[in-house]
Design a protein around this motif. Structure first.
Motif, PDB file in Angstrom:
ATOM      1  N   TRP A   1       0.833  -1.203   0.000  1.00  0.00           N
ATOM      2  CA  TRP A   1       0.000   0.000   0.000  1.00  0.00           C
ATOM      3  C   TRP A   1       0.866   1.251   0.000  1.00  0.00           C
ATOM      4  O   TRP A   1       0.542   2.239  -0.664  1.00  0.00           O
ATOM      5  N   ALA A   2       1.956   1.211   0.739  1.00  0.00           N
ATOM      6  CA  ALA A   2       2.873   2.352   0.735  1.00  0.00           C
ATOM      7  C   ALA A   2       3.430   2.556  -0.673  1.00  0.00           C
ATOM      8  O   ALA A   2       3.515   3.685  -1.169  1.00  0.00           O
ATOM      9  N   MET A   3       3.789   1.457  -1.339  1.00  0.00           N
ATOM     10  CA  MET A   3       4.328   1.570  -2.702  1.00  0.00           C
ATOM     11  C   MET A   3       3.254   2.038  -3.668  1.00  0.00           C
ATOM     12  O   MET A   3       3.505   2.868  -4.542  1.00  0.00           O
ATOM     13  N   GLU A   4       2.068   1.482  -3.516  1.00  0.00           N
ATOM     14  CA  GLU A   4       0.956   1.871  -4.391  1.00  0.00           C
ATOM     15  C   GLU A   4       0.710   3.373  -4.293  1.00  0.00           C
ATOM     16  O   GLU A   4       0.342   4.015  -5.269  1.00  0.00           O
ATOM     17  N   ARG A   5       0.929   3.945  -3.117  1.00  0.00           N
ATOM     18  CA  ARG A   5       0.702   5.379  -2.903  1.00  0.00           C
ATOM     19  C   ARG A   5       1.967   6.198  -3.139  1.00  0.00           C
ATOM     20  O   ARG A   5       1.988   7.394  -2.865  1.00  0.00           O
ATOM     21  N   GLY A   6       3.033   5.523  -3.580  1.00  0.00           N
ATOM     22  CA  GLY A   6       4.237   6.257  -3.954  1.00  0.00           C
ATOM     23  C   GLY A   6       5.051   6.810  -2.796  1.00  0.00           C
ATOM     24  O   GLY A   6       5.811   7.761  -2.969  1.00  0.00           O
ATOM     25  N   LEU A   7       4.928   6.227  -1.615  1.00  0.00           N
ATOM     26  CA  LEU A   7       5.703   6.719  -0.473  1.00  0.00           C
ATOM     27  C   LEU A   7       7.186   6.404  -0.639  1.00  0.00           C
ATOM     28  O   LEU A   7       7.554   5.363  -1.189  1.00  0.00           O
ATOM     29  N   ASP A   8       8.018   7.306  -0.121  1.00  0.00           N
ATOM     30  CA  ASP A   8       9.427   6.955  -0.027  1.00  0.00           C
ATOM     31  C   ASP A   8       9.719   6.532   1.411  1.00  0.00           C
ATOM     32  O   ASP A   8       8.859   6.625   2.290  1.00  0.00           O
ATOM     33  N   VAL A   9      10.930   6.051   1.621  1.00  0.00           N
ATOM     34  CA  VAL A   9      11.255   5.462   2.922  1.00  0.00           C
ATOM     35  C   VAL A   9      11.210   6.504   4.036  1.00  0.00           C
ATOM     36  O   VAL A   9      10.873   6.185   5.182  1.00  0.00           O
ATOM     37  N   PHE A  10      11.493   7.753   3.693  1.00  0.00           N
ATOM     38  CA  PHE A  10      11.493   8.802   4.726  1.00  0.00           C
ATOM     39  C   PHE A  10      10.069   9.112   5.182  1.00  0.00           C
ATOM     40  O   PHE A  10       9.826   9.406   6.347  1.00  0.00           O
TER      41      PHE A  10
ATOM     42  N   ASP B   1     -19.401  13.825   3.199  1.00  0.00           N
ATOM     43  CA  ASP B   1     -19.329  14.522   1.913  1.00  0.00           C
ATOM     44  C   ASP B   1     -18.132  14.073   1.079  1.00  0.00           C
ATOM     45  O   ASP B   1     -18.251  13.824  -0.109  1.00  0.00           O
ATOM     46  N   SER B   2     -16.979  13.977   1.732  1.00  0.00           N
ATOM     47  CA  SER B   2     -15.747  13.740   0.974  1.00  0.00           C
ATOM     48  C   SER B   2     -15.305  12.285   0.978  1.00  0.00           C
ATOM     49  O   SER B   2     -14.513  11.870   0.140  1.00  0.00           O
ATOM     50  N   GLY B   3     -15.785  11.515   1.929  1.00  0.00           N
ATOM     51  CA  GLY B   3     -15.272  10.155   2.068  1.00  0.00           C
ATOM     52  C   GLY B   3     -13.907  10.112   2.733  1.00  0.00           C
ATOM     53  O   GLY B   3     -13.275   9.053   2.784  1.00  0.00           O
ATOM     54  N   ALA B   4     -13.440  11.244   3.254  1.00  0.00           N
ATOM     55  CA  ALA B   4     -12.164  11.241   3.991  1.00  0.00           C
ATOM     56  C   ALA B   4     -12.266  10.264   5.153  1.00  0.00           C
ATOM     57  O   ALA B   4     -13.285  10.208   5.840  1.00  0.00           O
ATOM     58  N   LEU B   5     -11.214   9.496   5.366  1.00  0.00           N
ATOM     59  CA  LEU B   5     -11.205   8.551   6.478  1.00  0.00           C
ATOM     60  C   LEU B   5     -10.979   9.321   7.769  1.00  0.00           C
ATOM     61  O   LEU B   5     -10.004  10.062   7.893  1.00  0.00           O
ATOM     62  N   LEU B   6     -11.867   9.141   8.718  1.00  0.00           N
ATOM     63  CA  LEU B   6     -11.801   9.922   9.953  1.00  0.00           C
ATOM     64  C   LEU B   6     -11.379   9.090  11.151  1.00  0.00           C
ATOM     65  O   LEU B   6     -10.728   9.585  12.060  1.00  0.00           O
ATOM     66  N   GLY B   7     -11.776   7.832  11.156  1.00  0.00           N
ATOM     67  CA  GLY B   7     -11.457   7.008  12.310  1.00  0.00           C
ATOM     68  C   GLY B   7     -12.024   5.617  12.143  1.00  0.00           C
ATOM     69  O   GLY B   7     -12.713   5.324  11.158  1.00  0.00           O
TER      70      GLY B   7
ATOM     71  N   GLU C   1      -2.760  -0.362   9.284  1.00  0.00           N
ATOM     72  CA  GLU C   1      -3.145  -0.079   7.900  1.00  0.00           C
ATOM     73  C   GLU C   1      -4.063   1.140   7.837  1.00  0.00           C
ATOM     74  O   GLU C   1      -3.897   2.022   6.989  1.00  0.00           O
ATOM     75  N   LEU C   2      -5.023   1.190   8.745  1.00  0.00           N
ATOM     76  CA  LEU C   2      -5.951   2.321   8.739  1.00  0.00           C
ATOM     77  C   LEU C   2      -5.278   3.600   9.229  1.00  0.00           C
ATOM     78  O   LEU C   2      -5.495   4.677   8.677  1.00  0.00           O
ATOM     79  N   ALA C   3      -4.454   3.474  10.261  1.00  0.00           N
ATOM     80  CA  ALA C   3      -3.785   4.675  10.786  1.00  0.00           C
ATOM     81  C   ALA C   3      -2.859   5.264   9.725  1.00  0.00           C
ATOM     82  O   ALA C   3      -2.763   6.481   9.574  1.00  0.00           O
ATOM     83  N   TRP C   4      -2.194   4.394   8.991  1.00  0.00           N
ATOM     84  CA  TRP C   4      -1.267   4.878   7.964  1.00  0.00           C
ATOM     85  C   TRP C   4      -2.028   5.536   6.816  1.00  0.00           C
ATOM     86  O   TRP C   4      -1.591   6.545   6.266  1.00  0.00           O
ATOM     87  N   ALA C   5      -3.157   4.941   6.461  1.00  0.00           N
ATOM     88  CA  ALA C   5      -3.975   5.551   5.409  1.00  0.00           C
ATOM     89  C   ALA C   5      -4.444   6.933   5.860  1.00  0.00           C
ATOM     90  O   ALA C   5      -4.420   7.896   5.086  1.00  0.00           O
ATOM     91  N   MET C   6      -4.854   7.040   7.119  1.00  0.00           N
ATOM     92  CA  MET C   6      -5.318   8.339   7.629  1.00  0.00           C
ATOM     93  C   MET C   6      -4.166   9.325   7.718  1.00  0.00           C
ATOM     94  O   MET C   6      -4.309  10.497   7.378  1.00  0.00           O
TER      95      MET C   6
END
Lengths: 466, 466
Positions: free
Chosen positions: A418-427, B395-401, B415-420
């Motif tokens: 998921w990090a790669m899919e979103r284009g994150l770098d290691v930092f 409205d936006s579908g932004a992940l809130l919690g 996974e969810l915390a990183w997405a947020m």
């Protein structure tokens, strides 16, 4: 002659997803299944294997219990017929779920029969002719069994037949140390079968990183012997229901064989030969993986028949792309970050580009790694075995790929993919929140090492200014 | 008088991280520890509790084994003294790792003693005066035990003393159903102690989502009774080494108590009172969570003493922020997405804003949810219990919690915390690659439901055009 907008050959994971996608635009679609249906995944693949692996893992756990003060584990024994009945019961539930879903909704658009091309747009299904605007080929694949093994005096199982067994022979040769061979070989060994696994390349579970492969071979060898040679012979033993597996350094007699040397696309007997379809050296129609179209023909292809990695989520994506493009103007789709999980214990996983791909492409990359031997959470769980290697671009720190054997690999794989899919770098990744104590902290150790190798100054910042 | 740039009071997780951070700029820093050292986490918190939970979970697993064909589980028994010796052995390893790390590197800058303020910049450490340019207060917290319980005729344990026990009484009242009460209560129950858990609010494990809380209470009640009342009394029984716990609907006699009603910041006897420090109603110095500075004083605060959620990764971040700001011009830092994991089985987790926070703020949000009862991978593992609820902006579908009880919660939480943390919305998240069969597919089910509630048309796209 029945005329349909789209005919889908094969009601597996790819075909069924394609059906749903086509169905959004037209109901005039048929899906043709030559077998009993229920998808490779649910019937003979992911699902029954995962159940058997779970049984094996729970049984294997007894070896750790005394360490924790849990006594009496020596009284545990595995009733293999009961275990396999459990595997099939769970499998039946998953198959029923498949058959009760899209298949049930398809109604009489689900056709049981063997399809053959009589022309680019005309199919013969057991005598019934169907004219289709577009055809989606989703016939799947089957296990490869070497010629002549059907005459051996021992049972030769494949993943198609293994889960049907009531019991297993005392000893088995597992031929192949790829994903299926290693998953099932380890499970069988843990269930009490005397397993010897044989591979040609020396690689296991699809791992391409030499350092990780060495670790993995060492780890799995603790449970059953792995023999690697390009010269492995299977010899019947006269007058015995055994065969001898011979390799240059030794030999072993076994009561049966599990053939796990790969899978072959189901392309035979489809009547493809007379059609003017460009095909590769394995006979697989050439297609664009972003459109799943074969050339500019009214023909699409999806799932394991494409010869790519036989994993469900890719088959689904391909079915969806093929289905969409069969009934819309053809669009190119973005394919997702590669993601492979092997459900051995510890898990093996690969995401993004493999070590080998990076080397072959000459990409300048650095490696950050962590051993799980001393990783806190892994120690707590008594599962402190494994190695994770993360690859990042030498200049930018862009995450390129990772290979791992270790605890919670199935989850770490998603986190990295998921990090790669979103284009994150290691930092960016080391600045994410990591709980304690979790296996993810092991991932962070590897990321920190990678970050420091790319840019020591930048690697220092795990917090951001507001 | 010894003069230092920075004095850190408390060598726990926050203090040690602060020390490392300060040390980047100046070596003239001391860290003062009044106790035996080794951090709350390693000595009496995260680590020993996780080991005990692992033992309990492995022992509890015996109830599932027959389903899988693994026979003889009735012969398993838990040797509690052996189990607790294992817990302490692992704990000692983690404590040694703490003491051998930053503490060892600190050398004589690590001072064993009790620090008291004699002025804003002057500390008295058992008679020795230290003048510090800046002070970082990182004294941690301790379990709260109600007044008078020390006179009860039964042992009253806290997380500080529980792991020191050789054995446990036959029955225990666990007072408090928060994170610690539920984690340890479930573990003790699984280890064979007759546990009754008591809570005031009716909430368990910090869950704020009423629907999830109901599921969780039902699930954990299958293992031990949970009693909720604002009127719970503890009564000594004359002439017996037991107490009676009385609530309006009933009573139970127990042989001991585990006090898990929360923690109190260690702020007593620090000599803070004469200083002109703004403090809240609990006596905690008022501070800016983005700088960890107390007012504009040369005083910083970090870790559990702040009264915020006592979790290690936040304590570390706070120590790092306090340490940085103690030796640089004060910067505001971005705090990370809230992340809480409760290591009950199934795990409980919370990320981002809680249900209650969203309600209180009047944020318009939708909920997507999944039950793990029928989730494929969870079924395969025999761990198909739980519920995940994900909150997204209407409205936006932004992940809130999100709040969850379920398998692999510790990983789904990341996974969810990183997405947020990366600002993903639900539509972006459903386009990530999901393997099969994995618990993450359950997460996707919840995300799909959430996406469809926010925007059905947009929710359809799980693939992107190239």
């Amino acid at each position: 002659m029945r005329e349909v907008d789209v005919a889908i050959i094969g009601a597996g994971s790819a075909g069924l997803t394609a059906f749903s996608e086509v169905n959004r635009v037209t109901e005039n679609v048929v899906i043709i299944e030559a077998g009993v249906g229920g998808t490779t995944c649910a019937r003979v693949g992911c699902m029954p294997s995962k159940v058997m692996i779970q049984v094996a893992e729970d049984f294997h756990r007894r070896e750790y219990l005394a360490t924790e003060g849990i006594m009496g584990a020596e009284h545990l024994r595995l009733d293999i017929p009961a275990a396999m009945a459990h595997v099939r019961k769970m499998r039946d539930r998953f198959v029923a779920s498949v058959m009760g879903g899209t298949v049930a909704r398809a109604g009489d658009r689900y056709i049981r029969g063997k399809a053959r091309f009589c022309g680019m747009n005309i199919l013969d299904v057991d005598g019934q002719k169907i004219k289709a605007g577009k055809v989606i080929l989703a016939t799947g694949s089957r296990p490869f069994v070497p010629e002549g093994w059907e005459r051996l005096p021992v049972p030769v199982y494949t993943s198609d037949t293994l889960f049907e067994q009531e019991d297993f022979p005392a000893s088995l040769a597992v031929m192949g140390t790829g994903v299926i061979g290693l998953e099932l070989g380890q499970a069988l060994a843990r269930m009490g079968v005397e397993v010897t696994a044989f591979g040609r390349s020396g690689r296991v579970a699809g791992i391409t990183d030499p350092e990780l492969n060495t670790s993995a071979v060492t780890a799995y060898s603790r449970e059953f012997p792995l023999r690697f040679s390009r010269d492995i012979r299977v010899e019947p033993i006269a007058g015995a229901s055994k065969v001898r597996i011979v390799w240059p350094e030794g030999s072993v007699e076994v009561d049966g064989i599990l053939a796990a040397q790969g899978r072959r696309p189901n392309l035979d007997d489809l009547g493809l030969e007379p059609l003017d379809i460009p095909r590769d050296e394995h006979g697989i129609p050439l297609f664009d993986p972003q459109t799943m179209q074969v050339g500019d023909l009214p023909l699409f292809i999806a799932g394991d028949v494409t010869g790519s990695l036989p994993v469900l989520h890719e088959a689904s994506d391909e079915g969806r792309i093929a289905g969409y493009n069969a009934v819309n103007s053809v669009q190119r789709f973005r394919r997702k970050t590669p993601l492979l999980v092997v459900f051995t214990d510890p898990n093996v996983m690969q995401v993004g580009q493999t070590y080998q791909q990076l080397r072959d492409a000459g990409t300048p990359f650095e490696v950050g790694q962590v051993s799980f031997e001393g990783q806190g959470r892994s120690l707590v769980m008594g599962r402190n075995c494994g190695l994770l290697r993360v690859y990042g671009h030498r200049d930018s720190g862009a995450l390129l790929g990772a290979e791992m054997m270790g605890p919670a690999g199935e989850h770490i794989a998603h986190e990295l993919a998921w990090a790669m899919e979103r284009g994150l770098d290691v930092f960016e990744m080391i600045r994410l929140p990591f709980y304690h104590p979790v296996v993810e902290e092991g991932l962070r150790t590897a990321l920190r090492e990678l970050a420091a190798r790319v840019d020591r100054r930048k690697a220092r910042w795990e917090l951001s200014f507001a």
